[in-house]
Structures are given as structure tokens and as C-alpha cells.
Enzyme design. Sequence first.
Site, mmCIF file in Angstrom:
data_model
loop_
_atom_site.group_PDB
_atom_site.id
_atom_site.type_symbol
_atom_site.label_atom_id
_atom_site.label_comp_id
_atom_site.label_asym_id
_atom_site.label_seq_id
_atom_site.Cartn_x
_atom_site.Cartn_y
_atom_site.Cartn_z
ATOM 1 N N GLY A 15 -75.857 6.588 -7.592
ATOM 2 C CA GLY A 15 -76.129 5.407 -7.280
ATOM 3 C C GLY A 15 -76.893 5.383 -5.944
ATOM 4 N NE ARG A 29 -87.036 1.771 -11.301
ATOM 5 C CZ ARG A 29 -87.043 1.233 -10.202
ATOM 6 N NH1 ARG A 29 -88.043 1.313 -9.338
ATOM 7 N NH2 ARG A 29 -85.937 0.745 -9.796
ATOM 8 N N PRO A 64 -76.173 12.192 -8.559
ATOM 9 C CG PRO A 64 -76.996 13.569 -6.877
ATOM 10 C CD PRO A 64 -75.780 13.551 -7.860
ATOM 11 N N GLY A 65 -79.036 10.813 -9.175
ATOM 12 C CA GLY A 65 -80.466 10.907 -9.922
ATOM 13 C C GLY A 65 -81.703 10.612 -9.005
ATOM 14 N NE ARG A 66 -82.545 4.250 -7.947
ATOM 15 C CZ ARG A 66 -83.024 3.681 -8.720
ATOM 16 N NH1 ARG A 66 -84.192 3.277 -8.827
ATOM 17 N NH2 ARG A 66 -82.131 3.082 -9.740
ATOM 18 C CE1 TYR A 109 -82.699 6.643 -14.293
ATOM 19 C CE2 TYR A 109 -82.791 6.122 -11.833
ATOM 20 C CZ TYR A 109 -81.982 6.549 -12.868
ATOM 21 O OH TYR A 109 -80.691 7.169 -12.791
ATOM 22 C CB CYS A 118 -102.364 -6.071 -24.748
ATOM 23 S SG CYS A 118 -103.960 -5.013 -25.178
HETATM 24 N N1 LLP Z 1 -74.347 8.475 -13.322
HETATM 25 C C1 LLP Z 1 -74.283 7.922 -14.569
HETATM 26 C C2 LLP Z 1 -73.031 7.562 -15.374
HETATM 27 C C3 LLP Z 1 -75.322 7.241 -14.638
HETATM 28 O O1 LLP Z 1 -75.336 5.984 -15.748
HETATM 29 C C4 LLP Z 1 -76.363 6.864 -13.536
HETATM 30 C C5 LLP Z 1 -77.687 6.145 -13.793
HETATM 31 C C6 LLP Z 1 -76.304 7.993 -12.745
HETATM 32 C C7 LLP Z 1 -75.244 8.869 -12.630
HETATM 33 C C8 LLP Z 1 -77.474 8.283 -11.770
HETATM 34 O O2 LLP Z 1 -77.660 7.112 -10.744
HETATM 35 P P1 LLP Z 1 -78.758 6.989 -9.662
HETATM 36 O O3 LLP Z 1 -78.372 8.157 -8.746
HETATM 37 O O4 LLP Z 1 -80.116 7.361 -10.355
HETATM 38 O O5 LLP Z 1 -78.721 5.743 -9.406
HETATM 39 N N2 LLP Z 1 -83.443 2.543 -14.873
HETATM 40 C C9 LLP Z 1 -82.971 2.003 -13.657
HETATM 41 C C10 LLP Z 1 -81.584 3.000 -13.211
HETATM 42 C C11 LLP Z 1 -80.723 2.959 -14.396
HETATM 43 C C12 LLP Z 1 -79.479 3.980 -13.836
HETATM 44 C C13 LLP Z 1 -78.830 4.316 -15.040
HETATM 45 N N3 LLP Z 1 -77.654 5.145 -14.716
HETATM 46 C C14 LLP Z 1 -84.127 2.053 -12.737
HETATM 47 O O6 LLP Z 1 -85.276 2.243 -13.192
HETATM 48 O O7 LLP Z 1 -83.701 1.415 -11.671
#
Ligand code: LLP
Length: 451
Positions: free
Chosen positions: A268, A350, A311-313, A410, A381
Site C-alpha cells: 500500500g 488507470r 509492496p507492489g506499486r 497496474y 472507441c
Molecule cells: N497485498 C494485497 C493483499 C493486495 O491486495 C495488494 C494490492 C497489495 C498487497 C499491493 O499493494 P500496493 O503495494 O501495490 O499498493 N489496481 C489498483 C491497485 C489495486 C491494489 C490491489 N491490491 C491501481 O491501479 O491503483
Amino acid sequence: MALPASDLSKQPDNRTTMDLGRVLPCTAEVRDGHLFIGGVDMAELAREEGTALYVFDEADLRWRMEEYLRAFRSRYAQTDVVYASKAFLNKAAVRIADELGLCLDVSGGGELACALSAGFPAERVVMHGNNKTPVELEEAMRAGVGRIVVDSRIELARISEIAGRLGITQGIFMRITPGVEADTHEYIRTGCEDSKFGFTMKDDFAYTCVGTALETPHVHLAGFHCHIGSQIFALHSFREAADVMVGFMARVRDGYGHTVEELDLGGGLGIAYVADDEPPTIDEFAEGTCSAVREACEARDLPLPRLLVEPGRSLVANAGVTLYTVGILKTLPGIRKFVAVDGGMSDNIRTALYHADYEPTLANKADQPRTEIVTLCGKHCESGDAVVVDMPLQKAEVGDIVCVFGTGAYCATMASNYNGQPRPAVVFVRDGEARVTTRRETYEDLYARDL
Ligand code: LLP
């Protein structure tokens, strides 16, 4: 779905590319007016590989992964950094995560299959999902996935049944909704009470279900998980979640005499999408999180759990950019100026979905100031099809190469084939070399599944 009306009073910022600061991948530089990433000329790469094109700065990606590991491990003895592969997933990324010693979060059978095909060790995989099918669960358990994050009572029973049949004991986390309202877009807020994810703490539901889990055969309740949302800047939200979760662990110890060994606080951490965004650094995030867990455990006399973050983003977003070629220019007097690119909502949903903001630059005019306010629309379109709305750009001409920063998370994973658009290739750049890590889709790919 239409675009939000253009703000005609908005002034160009006259910044050049290198003024964009935090949104740039770490090796970005400008040479002779051209943007280079990983020592590779983006305008030239666009011409060689075609556009739209996803490009990742491998040094930046590696740096962020190593920085997460360093920041947590230097403060807290037992930590795992679990890369949330939903942000970006291909074999090359999985191999780098494996090489550097990260764990991997997969949210279903497809992500798991991709990870396994790249040789990622199943025991370092954490599997998520609010409705994993029995087939997906069995695939995960047969592969030997280390932790399955249980999201409901029905799923708990499913896992127990499958594990019993396979003759194994499956390590599980229970996902808890800690009731923390994080300050982010409502579509990506997940920790609050009205959420489809996890066990609510309301009316002691989660607590009661822990009792069930402890009595359920063939599973081992190793820990608890929460994820309060995404693109969060407020460190106090993470600290609050940590405190609620440790409080819950203490309550389980006191009530059931069971102390779980692990705590997974999800992902997050937000990133800079525009130059003026000031997200916390990875180091500040680690400090806030580790100290919150430690203080919460001390206050309740709990041993420190193994700490996991997902972490993802914040690992991949700023490492990635998207390149497009300018195809059409259209000025609607008193309304807005459109610059149409050869992609759009199919490679980046997004903007349409969350009104996301991005910083664009012209890769072949990267040293020039951004003197116009434009909307970069796509080729689909759909009126709401735009990648960038009302942002400054250098004066564009047909054939220029646009680079949109911060698109590493994403975008590729949420891409579609809308309007028969083949999905872009993914190129990793490093030390002056470019390697295609996912090839561009072909027209044949579009109908390859049709019988
Ligand atoms: N762990 C869980 C259980 C999650 O559901 C997520 C993201 C993460 C970790 C990673 O979160 P991050 O560090 O990336 O914030 N499509 C949306 C974001 C959806 C996030 C879903 N879950 C966007 O493009 O902003």
C-alpha cells in the site's frame, strides 16, 4: 464515460524532463535532447521495438527491491518482503525477485502458474484472493505454496478438506479487516469495514473464526494478514493497522492460548505520480512500520512476530514507463488540445478508472520546456480514453515519442485487447542494453483461442 472538463486556467510548468524528480526512474538522463533510461535512448528504442511499449529500468527495480530488504532487515530481525505480483508480472520480474531473495504474493492460479514457470520456489509464495476456486487452492497446495491467506469460513473448510486429501498440513494466514480508513481512492481502499475482503473484527466475528481455525484439521494458523489499501501516503494509517493487528494477536493469545508467529501487514505504500507528490520513502515506511509493531508488542508483552510486507506499486511503478508515438494532433478552441497516441485505455486503464495523473514528456525533445497543456488521448472507441489529462508537454508534432512516467504498476497487468489492440511488449533496459522480456502480442494472438 466522458473526460472531466479541461481546466483552461491551468498553466504549463515549463519544466524539462529532468525537473520531474521523484517520478523518474533512477537512471533517467538527457543526452543531446533525448531521454535515456538504463543507458538506452528511448526514442531509438521506440523506433526499434514499436509503440506502445512498456520499458522497465532494471537498475531502478533492483534498487527498490534491495532497499526494501535493507530498510526492514536493518531494523527488524525477521522480515520478508513479499512482492505483490499483481502490480507487474512477467518471468523476468519474477526471476529478479527470486534472485534478490524476495517472496511473492500471487492472487490466483494464473499468477501462481507464471511464478512457477519462472522457477520461483513455491514455499516462498503467499497466495491471496477472496474467492480462490477449489481448483486454484488444490494447484497451490500440490505445488507446495508456503502460505495461503484465508479470506472466509467457507475457504477455511475448503483448504482443510483438500489438505486432508493430499495428506499435508497447510500453513495459513487469516486476513483480518482492521477497520482502518486509509486516505486513498475509495476503489482501492480495503481495510475499512464494508469490504469484501477478509474477516471483519466487528461483533467479534474474526475472533470467533480464529477459534474455528485452531480446531480445523490439516491447517496451521501461522499468522494474520491485513491490507488497508493502496497508494497511501499517511504512515499513521499503517501504524494504526499494525497496532490493531498486534492487539488482535494479543487477544488471541489471551483467549485461546495460541501465539501466532507471523504478521503480514500487506502493501500500500504510495508513490509519486506527479512531480509534486511527496510520498514517504521506503526507509521512512520501514521505520514507521517496524517501530509500530515493536511498540505494540512491547505494550502487550508479545514476542516479536516474523514481519511480512507486500509492496507492489512502490517496487515497480517508478521503474516503468510507457512509450507512445504521436499520431494525431487536434485543438478544440476553448476546450482542450488533444495529442493522440497509439495506445490508451488498453495499456493503461488507470486514468479512465481512477482519474490517475501521470507526467508525460517527449523523449526526443526531453531538454525542452513543457510549454503546453494537453490531453494525451488514446486510439480507442471511448470518449474517456485518455492516458494523461491536462498535463504540461513540450510542443508535440506527429511522430514524436511520448514517454509517460510511473506506469510500471497496474498498467501491463490490467491491460486489455479492447478494439483488437495487441498488448505492448515489455523491455528491460540496463547498462546500455535493451532486452525484450515479453514480446508484443500479434494479431494472430488475438484470435488464437477462437475455435
Ligand atoms: N497485498 C494485497 C493483499 C493486495 O491486495 C495488494 C494490492 C497489495 C498487497 C499491493 O499493494 P500496493 O503495494 O501495490 O499498493 N489496481 C489498483 C491497485 C489495486 C491494489 C490491489 N491490491 C491501481 O491501479 O491503483
